[in-house]
Design an enzyme around this catalytic site. Sequence first.
Site, short mmCIF file in Angstrom:
data_model
loop_
_atom_site.label_atom_id
_atom_site.label_comp_id
_atom_site.label_asym_id
_atom_site.label_seq_id
_atom_site.Cartn_x
_atom_site.Cartn_y
_atom_site.Cartn_z
CG PHE A 147 -0.26 0.47 2.50
CD1 PHE A 147 -0.14 1.83 2.80
CD2 PHE A 147 0.30 -0.44 3.38
CE1 PHE A 147 0.51 2.26 3.95
CE2 PHE A 147 0.95 -0.03 4.53
CZ PHE A 147 1.05 1.33 4.82
CE LYS A 171 -3.05 -8.25 -4.48
NZ LYS A 171 -3.41 -7.22 -3.44
CD GLU A 174 -5.61 -5.93 0.15
OE1 GLU A 174 -4.61 -5.67 -0.56
OE2 GLU A 174 -5.64 -6.89 0.96
NE ARG A 175 -4.16 -2.47 4.39
CZ ARG A 175 -3.09 -2.84 5.06
NH1 ARG A 175 -2.00 -2.10 5.04
NH2 ARG A 175 -3.10 -3.94 5.76
CB SER A 224 4.89 -7.37 5.60
OG SER A 224 3.96 -8.37 5.24
CB CYS A 279 10.44 -0.28 2.32
SG CYS A 279 10.88 0.49 0.76
CD GLU A 380 8.44 -2.94 8.14
OE1 GLU A 380 7.89 -4.04 7.98
OE2 GLU A 380 8.81 -2.23 7.20
P1 NAD Z 1 1.58 -6.61 3.03
O1 NAD Z 1 2.63 -7.66 3.08
O2 NAD Z 1 0.48 -6.65 4.00
O3 NAD Z 1 0.87 -6.63 1.57
C1 NAD Z 1 1.63 -6.65 0.39
C2 NAD Z 1 0.81 -7.34 -0.70
O4 NAD Z 1 0.56 -8.70 -0.29
C3 NAD Z 1 -0.55 -6.69 -0.94
O5 NAD Z 1 -0.80 -6.68 -2.32
C4 NAD Z 1 -1.52 -7.61 -0.19
O6 NAD Z 1 -2.78 -7.66 -0.79
C5 NAD Z 1 -0.84 -8.97 -0.28
N1 NAD Z 1 -1.12 -9.82 0.89
C6 NAD Z 1 -1.35 -9.40 2.17
N2 NAD Z 1 -1.56 -10.46 2.98
C7 NAD Z 1 -1.45 -11.56 2.20
C8 NAD Z 1 -1.56 -12.97 2.46
N3 NAD Z 1 -1.81 -13.43 3.68
N4 NAD Z 1 -1.37 -13.82 1.44
C9 NAD Z 1 -1.10 -13.37 0.19
N5 NAD Z 1 -1.00 -12.04 -0.11
C10 NAD Z 1 -1.17 -11.15 0.88
O7 NAD Z 1 2.34 -5.20 3.06
P2 NAD Z 1 1.70 -3.75 3.18
O8 NAD Z 1 1.18 -3.55 4.56
O9 NAD Z 1 0.81 -3.48 2.04
O10 NAD Z 1 3.01 -2.85 2.95
C11 NAD Z 1 3.92 -2.54 3.98
C12 NAD Z 1 5.07 -3.50 4.01
O11 NAD Z 1 5.73 -3.52 2.75
C13 NAD Z 1 6.14 -3.10 5.03
O12 NAD Z 1 6.59 -4.25 5.68
C14 NAD Z 1 7.23 -2.50 4.17
O13 NAD Z 1 8.53 -2.54 4.73
C15 NAD Z 1 7.14 -3.36 2.95
N6 NAD Z 1 7.76 -2.71 1.82
C16 NAD Z 1 8.99 -3.15 1.43
C17 NAD Z 1 9.63 -2.56 0.37
C18 NAD Z 1 10.99 -3.03 -0.07
O14 NAD Z 1 11.44 -2.55 -1.09
N7 NAD Z 1 11.65 -3.93 0.61
C19 NAD Z 1 9.02 -1.49 -0.31
C20 NAD Z 1 7.75 -1.07 0.12
C21 NAD Z 1 7.14 -1.69 1.18
#
Ligand code: NAD
Length: 497
Positions: A147, A171, A174-175, A224, A279, A380
Amino acid sequence: MTVSHWIDGAQVACDGATQPILDPSTGQQVGEVALADAGVVDLAVRRAAEAQRAWGAASLAKRMEVMYAFRQLLVENTDALARVISREHGKTVPDAAGEIARGRESVEFACNIAAHLKGEYSSNVSSGVDVHSIRQPVGVVAGITPFNFPAMVPLWMHPVAIATGNAFVLKPSERDPSASNLVAELYQRAGLPDGVFQVVHGGKQAVDALLTHPQVAAVSFVGSTPIAQYVQQTAIAAGKRVQALGGANNHAVVMPDADMAFAASQIAAGAFGSAGERCMAVPVAVAVGGAGDALVAELAKEAAAIVVGPGDEAATTMGPVITAASRQRVLDFVEEAVTGGAEAVVDGRDLVVPGHEKGFFVGPTVLRGVATSMRAYCDEVFGPLLVVMEVDTLEDAIELINSGPYGNGTAIFTASGEAARVFTEDVQVGMIGVNVPIPVPVGYYSFGGWKSSLFGDHHAHGPEAVRFYTRAKAITSRWPHQAQRSVSASFDFPGHS
Ligand code: NAD
């Protein structure tokens, strides 16, 4: 307003499940997003695979022409896109415009993709035999994104995947889903054939369908750490190429010789910009050798100057966090630390934004005296919380960083080239800033962390993305003269001749 899937050049009617989209500055619903099931994902992927055949065979000139047009449209539509992002994410409009500008670097890299797809050629490797190599698209690539950068993180992926001849199924989170459909429209206006860029919205069900679909060849994920690990393991088990970028807990080291006012302003920008939801945010400052008092005093001044409010108000410098649950997580971490003996030098827990009492706001918060076992330090946070740790030496600071599970980004503030060199050599982190707080590499370098911040072999965007989205072929050729054709083949494995 319903944000639905973008398949074959149009938003499709939504007749399945939906989820509300909230404005984080009011807590109110501003729309809803369709949630794809396996059937929708299958349709999007199958049509992408069909479109990819012609697109993969299109000339490099044609592919680059589309990328140039897309880049121009991205420039012209930055403000509209930034406002959509700000409304659903909460970040300020200039911050959203900044993420689009940084993502555009990846489009600019893709505009010149021909330079990165040049093969190798060796003539006469054996008598009359030549060898050359080419790189071809993998087919259909899935991108699953978080998101916090609804435009930039997908832009790390799709321009290079598409320019190298693949179809791309995005994909997004969704937020804040709307930016992805706007980007799809821009690709269409740029002349990209329908089906080459598809968007499916949804959550776990959509992700699982992508990870196991037989026609998805490669998966790029950013999110994450627990989900990144899950995505990597599931996609690998299904035989796919995968890169999965995870979470972070970035530390900025401040040496006693640093310019404290400069370091504090840079660190505050890293900690509180985008409400800490980056991130490459800086949730931990490490003051070395007695630098703590001066650093904390400067940080307190910086935090006091921050204007918290809705992202679309001109005076706002920091918006809300993404959900009520995110807000509560930050409050819980602060509460736990303060109860355990930490000092809240700046305490943003009680902040209220007039007229936005139901928004997901937390004020900038600075903690000192936090134990490494507290969640405010070791989890985090992903919110506007900055923890100041204090150590005696640079080696202690490096040891603190290296003992953590993440390795995304880090920074050092110092006037000493020697300290900077020791730090950059010894720290186990993928992206390092020297007097730079958020060292996101420019689009013609690649982006990636170490340890639990990245699962897979390739970093994102830039040259590593070209390799990730293509497969190598080596071709050995002989065009013999008439006289050589009469020579019969040896039954022995060919040696040098
Ligand atoms: P998230 O892991 O909750 O979601 C990321 C994606 O995974 C979304 O599209 C979501 O719909 C999907 N998802 C969520 N739960 C899932 C599940 N149980 N099974 C399958 N798919 C699922 O992350 P977020 O809250 O949207 O974003 C924040 C996180 O992203 C933080 O941890 C941040 O550090 C990380 N991030 C990392 C980088 C990097 O370059 N390393 C860059 C941006 C964000």
